[in-house]
Design a protein around this motif. Sequence first.
Motif, PDB file in Angstrom:
ATOM      1  N   UNK A 121       0.882  -1.169   0.000  1.00 26.82           N
ATOM      2  CA  UNK A 121       0.000   0.000   0.000  1.00 26.82           C
ATOM      3  C   UNK A 121       0.915   1.213   0.000  1.00 26.82           C
ATOM      4  N   UNK A 122       0.745   2.075  -0.974  1.00 31.07           N
ATOM      5  CA  UNK A 122       1.609   3.242  -1.111  1.00 31.07           C
ATOM      6  C   UNK A 122       1.536   4.128   0.128  1.00 31.07           C
ATOM      7  N   UNK A 123       2.555   4.937   0.327  1.00 35.21           N
ATOM      8  CA  UNK A 123       2.570   5.866   1.449  1.00 35.21           C
ATOM      9  C   UNK A 123       1.313   6.738   1.399  1.00 35.21           C
ATOM     10  N   UNK A 124       0.939   7.165   0.211  1.00 35.62           N
ATOM     11  CA  UNK A 124      -0.334   7.867   0.011  1.00 35.62           C
ATOM     12  C   UNK A 124      -1.297   6.873  -0.622  1.00 35.62           C
ATOM     13  N   UNK A 125      -2.133   6.218   0.192  1.00 41.17           N
ATOM     14  CA  UNK A 125      -3.067   5.217  -0.348  1.00 41.17           C
ATOM     15  C   UNK A 125      -4.076   5.860  -1.305  1.00 41.17           C
ATOM     16  N   UNK A 126      -4.779   5.003  -2.029  1.00 46.00           N
ATOM     17  CA  UNK A 126      -5.730   5.471  -3.037  1.00 46.00           C
ATOM     18  C   UNK A 126      -6.763   6.437  -2.469  1.00 46.00           C
ATOM     19  N   UNK A 127      -7.237   6.183  -1.236  1.00 46.14           N
ATOM     20  CA  UNK A 127      -8.262   7.061  -0.675  1.00 46.14           C
ATOM     21  C   UNK A 127      -7.722   8.468  -0.435  1.00 46.14           C
ATOM     22  N   UNK A 128      -6.434   8.595  -0.109  1.00 46.41           N
ATOM     23  CA  UNK A 128      -5.829   9.914   0.063  1.00 46.41           C
ATOM     24  C   UNK A 128      -5.681  10.589  -1.301  1.00 46.41           C
ATOM     25  N   UNK A 129      -5.313   9.807  -2.295  1.00 42.16           N
ATOM     26  CA  UNK A 129      -5.201  10.367  -3.646  1.00 42.16           C
ATOM     27  C   UNK A 129      -6.560  10.890  -4.111  1.00 42.16           C
ATOM     28  N   UNK A 130      -7.611  10.210  -3.726  1.00 43.77           N
ATOM     29  CA  UNK A 130      -8.958  10.676  -4.062  1.00 43.77           C
ATOM     30  C   UNK A 130      -9.249  12.004  -3.369  1.00 43.77           C
ATOM     31  N   UNK A 131      -8.791  12.149  -2.128  1.00 44.53           N
ATOM     32  CA  UNK A 131      -8.954  13.423  -1.413  1.00 44.53           C
ATOM     33  C   UNK A 131      -8.208  14.545  -2.121  1.00 44.53           C
ATOM     34  N   UNK A 132      -7.005  14.241  -2.608  1.00 43.00           N
ATOM     35  CA  UNK A 132      -6.230  15.248  -3.334  1.00 43.00           C
ATOM     36  C   UNK A 132      -6.962  15.653  -4.605  1.00 43.00           C
ATOM     37  N   UNK A 133      -7.531  14.668  -5.276  1.00 41.42           N
ATOM     38  CA  UNK A 133      -8.314  14.957  -6.486  1.00 41.42           C
ATOM     39  C   UNK A 133      -9.490  15.860  -6.125  1.00 41.42           C
TER      40      UNK A 133
END
Length: 184
Positions: A121-133
């Motif tokens: 699981x990346x340091x910035x998981x997918x759910x965090x990337x969604x927040x950034x989006x």
Amino acid sequence: YCLSVFIPQKSLSSVQVRHTTNKVSPDPQIDRERRTFGVPLEALIQDATQCGVPFLVTQMVEYLEVFGLQHVGIFRISGSVNKVKELKQKYNQGEKVDLINHGDVDSVASLLKLFLKELPVAVFPDNVCECIKNLRQLLSCLPEAHQNLLQFLSAFLLKIATYSAVNFMTLENLAVVFGPALFK
């Protein structure tokens, strides 16, 4: 800065590495290894330093702080494939890793990037990337005058931060100064 606690306490060459026994792959070669690479960060908690960071990461960062801060091309120039493979195998087998005598800046930098890349699981998981989006989408909802000012100030403050060695205004320091003005 969390790592500064460790530099005076232990020399990099005298530190032992403990590893978890979690296995991720049925590969027979990997079964003989204790695995440090490719396992969830949570599985490496028992090996974590006071900062809550896996020991091998602090060891690599300490090495790079001592030998790599002024190394041209750090993180851009790939290290020796054989050296990276050898160091990775030593960490995975729970062996003592002596980066000072058996490492070099480019190989240790490559090894650190490899460790991060192989996290399940990346340091910035997918759910965090969604927040950034979503944040980008919210910023695009700002009135045009606000967007223009934010973009202009961001570029200027980034330029200020590039001279932080002289002006001591890192991004963090700039955030402390400008945050209250930008978020009333």
